[in-house]
Design a protein around this motif. Sequence first.
Motif, PDB file in Angstrom:
ATOM      1  N   THR A   1      51.404  24.603  76.336  1.00 51.21           N
ATOM      2  CA  THR A   1      50.433  25.107  77.216  1.00 51.21           C
ATOM      3  C   THR A   1      49.796  26.360  76.342  1.00 51.21           C
ATOM      4  N   VAL A   2      48.632  26.318  76.302  1.00 54.26           N
ATOM      5  CA  VAL A   2      47.805  27.367  75.490  1.00 54.26           C
ATOM      6  C   VAL A   2      46.703  28.028  76.539  1.00 54.26           C
ATOM      7  N   THR A   3      46.954  29.600  76.739  1.00 55.06           N
ATOM      8  CA  THR A   3      45.993  29.982  77.653  1.00 55.06           C
ATOM      9  C   THR A   3      45.251  30.963  76.632  1.00 55.06           C
ATOM     10  N   ALA A   4      44.050  31.023  77.077  1.00 61.07           N
ATOM     11  CA  ALA A   4      42.965  32.036  76.539  1.00 61.07           C
ATOM     12  C   ALA A   4      42.345  32.626  77.472  1.00 61.07           C
ATOM     13  N   GLU A   5      42.579  34.221  77.667  1.00 64.22           N
ATOM     14  CA  GLU A   5      42.053  34.923  78.738  1.00 64.22           C
ATOM     15  C   GLU A   5      41.130  35.778  77.963  1.00 64.22           C
ATOM     16  N   CYS A   6      39.867  35.633  78.596  1.00 67.17           N
ATOM     17  CA  CYS A   6      38.560  36.139  77.759  1.00 67.17           C
ATOM     18  C   CYS A   6      38.167  37.521  78.375  1.00 67.17           C
ATOM     19  N   ALA A   7      37.465  38.122  77.885  1.00 67.00           N
ATOM     20  CA  ALA A   7      36.997  39.729  78.328  1.00 67.00           C
ATOM     21  C   ALA A   7      36.372  39.555  79.411  1.00 67.00           C
ATOM     22  N   ASN A   8      35.467  38.482  79.743  1.00 68.05           N
ATOM     23  CA  ASN A   8      34.786  38.378  80.853  1.00 68.05           C
ATOM     24  C   ASN A   8      35.565  37.709  82.243  1.00 68.05           C
ATOM     25  N   GLY A   9      36.703  37.750  82.067  1.00 61.95           N
ATOM     26  CA  GLY A   9      37.573  37.096  83.181  1.00 61.95           C
ATOM     27  C   GLY A   9      37.655  35.610  83.213  1.00 61.95           C
ATOM     28  N   MET A  10      37.075  34.978  82.296  1.00 58.77           N
ATOM     29  CA  MET A  10      37.230  33.599  82.417  1.00 58.77           C
ATOM     30  C   MET A  10      38.708  33.232  81.723  1.00 58.77           C
ATOM     31  N   VAL A  11      39.593  32.181  82.031  1.00 58.86           N
ATOM     32  CA  VAL A  11      40.795  31.621  81.622  1.00 58.86           C
ATOM     33  C   VAL A  11      40.535  30.231  81.497  1.00 58.86           C
ATOM     34  N   PHE A  12      40.972  29.910  80.323  1.00 53.28           N
ATOM     35  CA  PHE A  12      40.882  28.315  79.805  1.00 53.28           C
ATOM     36  C   PHE A  12      42.347  28.075  79.749  1.00 53.28           C
ATOM     37  N   THR A  13      43.166  26.996  80.352  1.00 53.38           N
ATOM     38  CA  THR A  13      44.386  26.597  80.127  1.00 53.38           C
ATOM     39  C   THR A  13      44.233  25.157  79.491  1.00 53.38           C
ATOM     40  N   LEU A  14      44.911  24.860  78.457  1.00 49.95           N
ATOM     41  CA  LEU A  14      45.042  23.915  77.510  1.00 49.95           C
ATOM     42  C   LEU A  14      46.411  23.247  77.875  1.00 49.95           C
TER      43      LEU A  14
END
Length: 119
Positions: free
Chosen positions: A76-89
């Motif tokens: 499970t790979v999670t990217a938390e972006c500075a604009n508050g968006m989160v993408f979970t793979l």
Amino acid sequence: MARTIAGICYVKVDGEQLSLSGNLSISMAEVTREAVLGSLGVAGCSETSVAPTISGTFIVDDKFPIDTLLRNTNMTVTAECANGMVFTLSGAFVSGEVSYTPGEGTVQLTFTGDKGNWS
């Protein structure tokens, strides 16, 4: 007041944070579309599925989990972006060639997964 739209991004693989060097790329669309042309112009479009991915350049230190990253095929790979968006793979694995650049201490990785979700 100004809103943050870009900046620091945090990437975690199975809960373990990786040190990102530079930019990150996240696929946003589930399909790509191409125009289908006929004698009267655009008749419509065709769709091709796109695998969800997260790509970036990461700093390799003495604790970098290279064996884990190269062997596992259900991360499970999670990217938390500075604009508050989160993408979970989910169901993720490292795809493509893995190139380590010792002079810079970095490795380029592309994670591809079964499913990607924005939140």
